[in-house]
Design an enzyme around this catalytic site. Structure first.
Site, PDB file in Angstrom:
ATOM      1  N   SER A  22       0.832  -1.212   0.000  1.00 39.91           N
ATOM      2  CA  SER A  22       0.000   0.000   0.000  1.00 39.91           C
ATOM      3  C   SER A  22       0.862   1.255   0.000  1.00 39.91           C
ATOM      4  O   SER A  22       0.605   2.204  -0.742  1.00 39.91           O
ATOM      5  CB  SER A  22      -0.885   0.036   1.249  1.00 39.91           C
ATOM      6  OG  SER A  22      -1.837  -0.984   1.192  1.00 39.91           O
ATOM      7  N   ARG A  26       1.658   4.349  -3.089  1.00 41.57           N
ATOM      8  CA  ARG A  26       1.416   5.775  -2.829  1.00 41.57           C
ATOM      9  C   ARG A  26       2.692   6.595  -2.998  1.00 41.57           C
ATOM     10  O   ARG A  26       2.666   7.663  -3.598  1.00 41.57           O
ATOM     11  CB  ARG A  26       0.847   5.942  -1.416  1.00 41.57           C
ATOM     12  CG  ARG A  26      -0.619   5.482  -1.342  1.00 41.57           C
ATOM     13  CD  ARG A  26      -0.968   5.068   0.057  1.00 41.57           C
ATOM     14  NE  ARG A  26      -2.401   4.852   0.246  1.00 41.57           N
ATOM     15  CZ  ARG A  26      -3.039   3.695   0.054  1.00 41.57           C
ATOM     16  NH1 ARG A  26      -2.366   2.636  -0.371  1.00 41.57           N
ATOM     17  NH2 ARG A  26      -4.331   3.582   0.281  1.00 41.57           N
ATOM     18  N   GLY A  93      -5.734  -3.722  -8.106  1.00 45.11           N
ATOM     19  CA  GLY A  93      -6.867  -2.840  -7.846  1.00 45.11           C
ATOM     20  C   GLY A  93      -6.402  -1.480  -7.351  1.00 45.11           C
ATOM     21  O   GLY A  93      -6.973  -0.444  -7.700  1.00 45.11           O
ATOM     22  N   ARG A 121     -13.406  -6.527 -11.502  1.00 43.62           N
ATOM     23  CA  ARG A 121     -13.557  -5.775 -10.246  1.00 43.62           C
ATOM     24  C   ARG A 121     -14.258  -4.433 -10.489  1.00 43.62           C
ATOM     25  O   ARG A 121     -13.981  -3.739 -11.460  1.00 43.62           O
ATOM     26  CB  ARG A 121     -12.182  -5.608  -9.589  1.00 43.62           C
ATOM     27  CG  ARG A 121     -11.641  -7.002  -9.241  1.00 43.62           C
ATOM     28  CD  ARG A 121     -10.371  -6.951  -8.508  1.00 43.62           C
ATOM     29  NE  ARG A 121     -10.523  -6.369  -7.190  1.00 43.62           N
ATOM     30  CZ  ARG A 121      -9.491  -6.071  -6.401  1.00 43.62           C
ATOM     31  NH1 ARG A 121      -8.268  -6.305  -6.820  1.00 43.62           N
ATOM     32  NH2 ARG A 121      -9.696  -5.556  -5.220  1.00 43.62           N
ATOM     33  N   SER A 165     -13.205   2.262   2.159  1.00 42.17           N
ATOM     34  CA  SER A 165     -12.202   1.848   1.186  1.00 42.17           C
ATOM     35  C   SER A 165     -11.102   2.895   1.096  1.00 42.17           C
ATOM     36  O   SER A 165     -11.345   4.041   0.698  1.00 42.17           O
ATOM     37  CB  SER A 165     -12.835   1.648  -0.199  1.00 42.17           C
ATOM     38  OG  SER A 165     -11.822   1.623  -1.184  1.00 42.17           O
ATOM     39  N   GLN A 167      -8.707   2.761  -0.950  1.00 44.27           N
ATOM     40  CA  GLN A 167      -8.415   3.019  -2.367  1.00 44.27           C
ATOM     41  C   GLN A 167      -9.308   4.141  -2.884  1.00 44.27           C
ATOM     42  O   GLN A 167      -8.848   5.029  -3.603  1.00 44.27           O
ATOM     43  CB  GLN A 167      -8.654   1.755  -3.198  1.00 44.27           C
ATOM     44  CG  GLN A 167      -7.637   0.667  -2.926  1.00 44.27           C
ATOM     45  CD  GLN A 167      -7.933  -0.633  -3.655  1.00 44.27           C
ATOM     46  OE1 GLN A 167      -8.978  -0.782  -4.285  1.00 44.27           O
ATOM     47  NE2 GLN A 167      -7.029  -1.575  -3.559  1.00 44.27           N
ATOM     48  N   ASP A 313      -7.813  -7.832   4.317  1.00 43.22           N
ATOM     49  CA  ASP A 313      -6.806  -8.579   3.545  1.00 43.22           C
ATOM     50  C   ASP A 313      -6.318  -9.824   4.292  1.00 43.22           C
ATOM     51  O   ASP A 313      -5.761 -10.742   3.684  1.00 43.22           O
ATOM     52  CB  ASP A 313      -5.591  -7.691   3.235  1.00 43.22           C
ATOM     53  CG  ASP A 313      -5.919  -6.615   2.205  1.00 43.22           C
ATOM     54  OD1 ASP A 313      -6.928  -6.762   1.485  1.00 43.22           O
ATOM     55  OD2 ASP A 313      -5.159  -5.635   2.121  1.00 43.22           O
ATOM     56  N   LYS A 340     -12.608  -9.047  -4.111  1.00 43.89           N
ATOM     57  CA  LYS A 340     -11.149  -8.898  -4.108  1.00 43.89           C
ATOM     58  C   LYS A 340     -10.583  -9.623  -5.342  1.00 43.89           C
ATOM     59  O   LYS A 340     -11.319  -9.896  -6.279  1.00 43.89           O
ATOM     60  CB  LYS A 340     -10.573  -9.431  -2.788  1.00 43.89           C
ATOM     61  CG  LYS A 340     -10.972  -8.576  -1.583  1.00 43.89           C
ATOM     62  CD  LYS A 340     -10.319  -7.207  -1.642  1.00 43.89           C
ATOM     63  CE  LYS A 340     -10.717  -6.329  -0.473  1.00 43.89           C
ATOM     64  NZ  LYS A 340     -10.249  -4.950  -0.625  1.00 43.89           N
ATOM     65  N   ARG A 386      -3.148 -13.890  -1.941  1.00 46.74           N
ATOM     66  CA  ARG A 386      -3.387 -14.154  -0.512  1.00 46.74           C
ATOM     67  C   ARG A 386      -3.968 -15.557  -0.281  1.00 46.74           C
ATOM     68  O   ARG A 386      -3.782 -16.140   0.775  1.00 46.74           O
ATOM     69  CB  ARG A 386      -4.277 -13.066   0.091  1.00 46.74           C
ATOM     70  CG  ARG A 386      -3.618 -11.682   0.011  1.00 46.74           C
ATOM     71  CD  ARG A 386      -4.159 -10.693   0.999  1.00 46.74           C
ATOM     72  NE  ARG A 386      -3.896  -9.331   0.565  1.00 46.74           N
ATOM     73  CZ  ARG A 386      -2.736  -8.681   0.717  1.00 46.74           C
ATOM     74  NH1 ARG A 386      -1.722  -9.260   1.310  1.00 46.74           N
ATOM     75  NH2 ARG A 386      -2.600  -7.445   0.284  1.00 46.74           N
TER      76      ARG A 386
HETATM   77  C1  S3P Z   1      -5.707  -1.034  -0.086  1.00 47.81           C
HETATM   78  C2  S3P Z   1      -6.973  -0.962   0.421  1.00 47.81           C
HETATM   79  C3  S3P Z   1      -7.830  -2.132   0.599  1.00 47.81           C
HETATM   80  C4  S3P Z   1      -7.012  -3.429   0.574  1.00 47.81           C
HETATM   81  C5  S3P Z   1      -6.056  -3.461  -0.585  1.00 47.81           C
HETATM   82  C6  S3P Z   1      -5.077  -2.305  -0.482  1.00 47.81           C
HETATM   83  C7  S3P Z   1      -4.937   0.208  -0.224  1.00 47.81           C
HETATM   84  O1  S3P Z   1      -8.771  -2.176  -0.462  1.00 47.81           O
HETATM   85  O2  S3P Z   1      -7.875  -4.532   0.515  1.00 47.81           O
HETATM   86  O3  S3P Z   1      -5.314  -4.677  -0.561  1.00 47.81           O
HETATM   87  O4  S3P Z   1      -3.699   0.148  -0.419  1.00 47.81           O
HETATM   88  O5  S3P Z   1      -5.538   1.290  -0.125  1.00 47.81           O
HETATM   89  P1  S3P Z   1     -10.148  -1.324  -0.406  1.00 47.81           P
HETATM   90  O6  S3P Z   1      -9.799   0.101  -0.567  1.00 47.81           O
HETATM   91  O7  S3P Z   1     -10.939  -1.849  -1.574  1.00 47.81           O
HETATM   92  O8  S3P Z   1     -10.773  -1.632   0.915  1.00 47.81           O
END
Ligand code: S3P
Length: 427
Positions: A22, A26, A93, A121, A165, A167, A313, A340, A386
């Site tokens: 994550s 970023r 994603g 997705r 979320s 993301q 996760d 997911k 995972r």
């Molecule tokens: C993530 C947020 C989560 C997580 C993904 C990574 C991120 O997803 O499941 O593996 O880095 O912001 P969601 O934003 O869909 O909850």
């Protein structure tokens, strides 16, 4: 690739895991919008974070990679140029959803696509706020990748996330970087705050008051040196393996301990895990430290409400732990699992059936009785990193040799997983 896993008599040693997925995404995205060079140490070795680097490069931002250090030469907030062709987000994603916020603000049109799993997705969750901000989209069946994003001038918005979320939160904040004025995001529950911390590190004016984040648009972001903590979600597999296999004692070094991610540790301790934080310090606004785990019987429990979002996760590997626990595990309020990389309720249940583990599947979770025997089995990752690693952990407790088909899926977040497992597990 098929992996064979033999039952382990113990896991032991002191390990360093790859950089947090994550945070790596970023840092790379923000560094590509900063003025000047950023040097990012311990960048994730996973394929997902390399999909992000590939996108950034296609947008005209050069980078170099030396070992796990990535150097990105940003050209400022308006420094991207139109890519020569569609961007490939691979299996990621995070890449497609977070990049969507940045692409929505560009003075050009971009198409971004992904692999077969990503193509299933849902993207409506990012298209909705970005459309409110002024972007235009084309998507397969109105909401699936490939996404074509017609960027332009974005308006700031005040947006309440319908689902927890990080993301989507990031996508809106990223769009807000380019809007005149304040973009405000309200979260239903506090999700991982790496974006807020990273934007602050690069010099943005961002304020957080519990579930409300306020970002001032058009900041000057400045390139800098950063260090990515190791990934707690990758550590989860070794924590659970250590708890499951009698005689185990593991130390995991330099792991991210950000409080918006560490629900995993709190949950494990609450169900009886002897996990100790040996050292903790702050780096680039993130907490990082060493943790120790020893084998112990686990009580089991319930994962629901905010906890389900905070552990989303980790649920596949916690399901494995639940089957071996005293009282079993109930998971509710986790319908996000179904969208997911795979439908993780279905893929956990499928692999459980192969090893003779009883599970009751519900629309938003599962009930797993405790004290179950683990039979050796032929597992499948179904292409989900995972799931590959969760069932490798299950196989350590089985009564014979197991196999995992499509085990290379682990490389999406943790290419070193099989080697580190081999080094720490004594057969
Ligand atoms: C993530 C947020 C989560 C997580 C993904 C990574 C991120 O997803 O499941 O593996 O880095 O912001 P969601 O934003 O869909 O909850």
């Amino acid at each position: 690739m098929q992996q064979t896993i033999r039952p382990a008599v113990r896991l032991s040693g002191s390990v360093m895991l790859p950089g947090d997925k994550s945070i790596s995404h970023r840092y790379a995205m923000i560094a590509s919008l900063a003025e000047g060079t950023s040097v990012i140490a311990n960048y994730s070795t996973g394929a997902d974070c390399h999909s992000t680097l590939g996108c950034v490069q296609a947008l005209g931002i050069p980078f170099e990679e030396e070992g796990t250090t990535v150097t990105i030469h940003g050209r400022g907030l308006h420094g991207w140029s139109a890519p020569a062709g569609p961007l490939d987000a691979g299996n990621s994603g995070s890449t497609i959803r977070m990049m969507a916020g940045l692409l929505a603000a560009q003075p050009f049109t971009t198409t971004i696509f992904g692999d077969e799993s990503l193509t299933r997705r849902p993207m409506a969750r990012v298209m909705k706020p970005l459309t409110e901000m002024g972007a235009k989209f084309e998507a397969r069946d109105g909401q699936f990748p490939p996404l074509t994003i017609r960027g332009g001038t974005l308006r700031p918005i005040e947006y309440t996330l319908p689902v927890a979320s990080a993301q989507v939160k990031t996508c809106v904040l990223f769009g807000g970087l380019f809007a005149d004025g304040q973009t405000i995001v309200h979260e239903p529950t506090v999700s991982r705050d790496h974006t807020e911390l990273a934007l602050k590190e690069f010099g943005a004016d961002i304020r957080v008051s519990r579930k409300v984040i306020t970002l001032q648009g058009k900041p000057t972001l400045t390139g800098r040196e950063l260090m990515v903590p190791s990934d707690l979600s990758s550590a989860a597999f070794f924590l659970v393996a250590g708890l499951l296999v009698p005689g185990s004692h593991l130390i995991i070094r330099n792991v991210g301990l950000n409080p918006t991610r560490s629900a995993l540790l709190d949950f494990l301790v609450s169900v009886g895990a002897p996990i100790k934080v040996l050292r903790i310090e702050a780096t680039n606004g993130e907490l990082i430290g060493d943790i120790e785990v020893r084998h112990a019987p686990i009580r089991g429990g319930v994962i629901e409400k905010d906890l389900a979002a905070g552990l989303i996760d980790e649920i596949p590997v916690l399901a494995v732990l639940g089957a071996a626990s005293e009282e079993g595990l109930i998971v509710r309020d986790a319908s996000e699992l179904r969208i997911k990389e795979t439908d993780r309720i279905a893929t956990v249940a499928d692999n459980f059936a192969r090893m003779g583990i009883h599970i009751e599947v519900t629309p938003d979770g599962m009930r797993i009785p405790g004290k179950q025997k683990f039979k050796a089995a032929a597992f499948d990752s179904f292409g989900d990193h995972r799931i590959a690693m969760a069932f490798a952990v299950a196989a350590l407790r089985a009564d014979g040799e197991s196999t995992i088909d499509n085990a290379d899926a682990a490389s999406v977040s943790f290419p070193e997983f099989w080697n580190i497992l081999d080094q720490t597990a004594s057969a």
